[in-house]
Design an enzyme around this catalytic site. Sequence first.
Site, PDB file in Angstrom:
ATOM      1  N   CYS A 120       1.867   0.519  17.119  1.00 52.94           N
ATOM      2  CA  CYS A 120       3.225  -0.041  17.186  1.00 52.94           C
ATOM      3  C   CYS A 120       3.517  -0.640  18.553  1.00 52.94           C
ATOM      4  O   CYS A 120       4.299  -1.587  18.674  1.00 52.94           O
ATOM      5  CB  CYS A 120       4.256   1.051  16.899  1.00 52.94           C
ATOM      6  SG  CYS A 120       4.354   1.575  15.175  1.00 52.94           S
ATOM      7  N   GLY A 174      17.782   8.224  15.503  1.00 49.78           N
ATOM      8  CA  GLY A 174      17.440   8.346  14.082  1.00 49.78           C
ATOM      9  C   GLY A 174      17.957   7.196  13.246  1.00 49.78           C
ATOM     10  O   GLY A 174      18.471   7.396  12.149  1.00 49.78           O
ATOM     11  N   HIS A 213       5.430   0.689   7.177  1.00 52.91           N
ATOM     12  CA  HIS A 213       4.674  -0.520   7.496  1.00 52.91           C
ATOM     13  C   HIS A 213       3.222  -0.310   7.106  1.00 52.91           C
ATOM     14  O   HIS A 213       2.724   0.828   7.086  1.00 52.91           O
ATOM     15  CB  HIS A 213       4.726  -0.834   9.001  1.00 52.91           C
ATOM     16  CG  HIS A 213       6.045  -1.330   9.494  1.00 52.91           C
ATOM     17  ND1 HIS A 213       6.565  -0.961  10.712  1.00 52.91           N
ATOM     18  CD2 HIS A 213       6.948  -2.170   8.938  1.00 52.91           C
ATOM     19  CE1 HIS A 213       7.735  -1.557  10.888  1.00 52.91           C
ATOM     20  NE2 HIS A 213       7.990  -2.285   9.818  1.00 52.91           N
ATOM     21  N   VAL A 266       9.855   8.636   8.830  1.00 53.01           N
ATOM     22  CA  VAL A 266      10.022  10.086   8.796  1.00 53.01           C
ATOM     23  C   VAL A 266      10.176  10.668  10.195  1.00 53.01           C
ATOM     24  O   VAL A 266      11.034  11.523  10.440  1.00 53.01           O
ATOM     25  CB  VAL A 266       8.830  10.743   8.061  1.00 53.01           C
ATOM     26  CG1 VAL A 266       8.927  12.267   8.132  1.00 53.01           C
ATOM     27  CG2 VAL A 266       8.783  10.279   6.607  1.00 53.01           C
ATOM     28  N   ALA A 267       9.354  10.209  11.143  1.00 55.53           N
ATOM     29  CA  ALA A 267       9.424  10.760  12.499  1.00 55.53           C
ATOM     30  C   ALA A 267      10.760  10.448  13.149  1.00 55.53           C
ATOM     31  O   ALA A 267      11.355  11.304  13.824  1.00 55.53           O
ATOM     32  CB  ALA A 267       8.284  10.198  13.339  1.00 55.53           C
ATOM     33  N   GLU A 297       8.610  -8.176   9.152  1.00 58.03           N
ATOM     34  CA  GLU A 297       8.472  -7.159  10.200  1.00 58.03           C
ATOM     35  C   GLU A 297       7.279  -7.437  11.120  1.00 58.03           C
ATOM     36  O   GLU A 297       6.805  -6.551  11.825  1.00 58.03           O
ATOM     37  CB  GLU A 297       8.348  -5.774   9.556  1.00 58.03           C
ATOM     38  CG  GLU A 297       9.513  -5.424   8.637  1.00 58.03           C
ATOM     39  CD  GLU A 297      10.638  -4.677   9.331  1.00 58.03           C
ATOM     40  OE1 GLU A 297      10.366  -3.874  10.234  1.00 58.03           O
ATOM     41  OE2 GLU A 297      11.809  -4.888   8.949  1.00 58.03           O
ATOM     42  N   ASP A 316       0.769  -0.811   8.972  1.00 56.63           N
ATOM     43  CA  ASP A 316       0.015  -0.230  10.080  1.00 56.63           C
ATOM     44  C   ASP A 316       0.182   1.276  10.196  1.00 56.63           C
ATOM     45  O   ASP A 316      -0.325   1.896  11.142  1.00 56.63           O
ATOM     46  CB  ASP A 316       0.332  -0.937  11.406  1.00 56.63           C
ATOM     47  CG  ASP A 316       1.740  -0.707  11.928  1.00 56.63           C
ATOM     48  OD1 ASP A 316       2.513   0.052  11.315  1.00 56.63           O
ATOM     49  OD2 ASP A 316       2.083  -1.306  12.974  1.00 56.63           O
TER      50      ASP A 316
END
Length: 447
Positions: free
Chosen positions: A372, A21, A251, A27-28, A175, A253
Amino acid sequence: MENTREFNFDGLVGPSHNYAGLSFGNVASSSNIKSASNPKEAALQGLAKMRALSQRGFAQALLPPQDRPNFRLLRQLGFAGTDAQIIESAARTAPVILASAYSASPMWTANAGTVSPSADTADGRTHFTVANLNNKLHRSYEHTQTGRALRAIFQDEKHFAVHQALPPTPAFGDEGAANHTRLCAQHGAPGVEMFVYGRSEFDASIIGPKKFPARQTIEASEAVARLHGLNPAHTVFIQQNPDTIDQGVFHNDVIAVGSGNVLFYHQEAFVDEAGSLARTRAAMQQVGAELNPVRVDTKLVSVADAVSSYLFNSQLLMKSNGKMALLVPQECHENSNVAKYLKDLVASGGAIDELLSFELRQSMRNGGGPACLRLRVALTEQQERAMHQGVIFTENLYQRLVSWVERHYRDTLMPQDLADPALAIEVQTALEELSGIIDLPNLYRHQ
């Protein structure tokens, strides 16, 4: 025009894949903190996706995991002694730092860097700028080994230029390809490079998010465009909607994806939707292509639905017939609004006429979907021959990698397992063997 293929360089999930985490704003990642991960399943899921796309005729290659644990980070932060003593001390006094040193986040190669193919650049070479990822400790050290890997794979300077990461300061937060989209008529034709940023360091009129950090600055995007020698008339800079960032869209994406001349995006993706599309369309016309925007209305799919399902963190794949296949995570079928939207989308007769789906739950639970997991690199036939051949995905390489994963990866990994020095030995042994499989023997000997 020389034949050009788009390679998806997928990140091979490393043996230290765990749920610490560490990524505030994702969020995930935050939702699954300290739960058990399955590194073996994660790696096999990623390999299965690579194999399926390769069998469909899409060019596939891989980027290897990075050396873990990152003893360079641990020593720089004051931990000393033998490897075992360093791990013991970090686990006892700074477990979050130890988790950062073990992070398997390089699996998400969309963050490895930004790529501009030779058709777009002033010197006719394919350019890479390694992302500095300076917003998060666990990712801020990736650029060193990412750069080493990219230079080993793309070492022929006649065809390739690999630029070091931008200065690691907030002004140049970068990024990589997660905030960059290339649009074109064909992969080998000149294209439009679209950079999406979340904030500005120097322009106070650009309003950023309030809750979660904006990880990409316009200053970083402009610097990458300069390094790559892009034509300003074929380059657009678009601001991401700060309200969507504050809803977990860390991001671009996570809220938009493009390939060929198709831009698949959410209504709330950009600050100025109409202006952004108009500038992109005008740039596309400059290269002789016509933009095909596919807009997803909020009334059909909310931002919350998009984030929970990772609808836009999908791979948009150009098929030989000019149509597009959309590769979505399994979670899209588990969200009723998203599932209905996708059914109607494919039935509409538009550019996206096929839906593919894979089980990538191990990656998804850490906040990374299909998009990703891959870095897109368009290569001419000559460039393809010039790059390192050991990372090109074949059936033989797939079989060897599956066997390697089965031998070396754990079925279960808990955050507290990072405190066991035996894990470090397991991981390093596995990676040394991998370097032989992909014929990059010195990749893991620099800590």
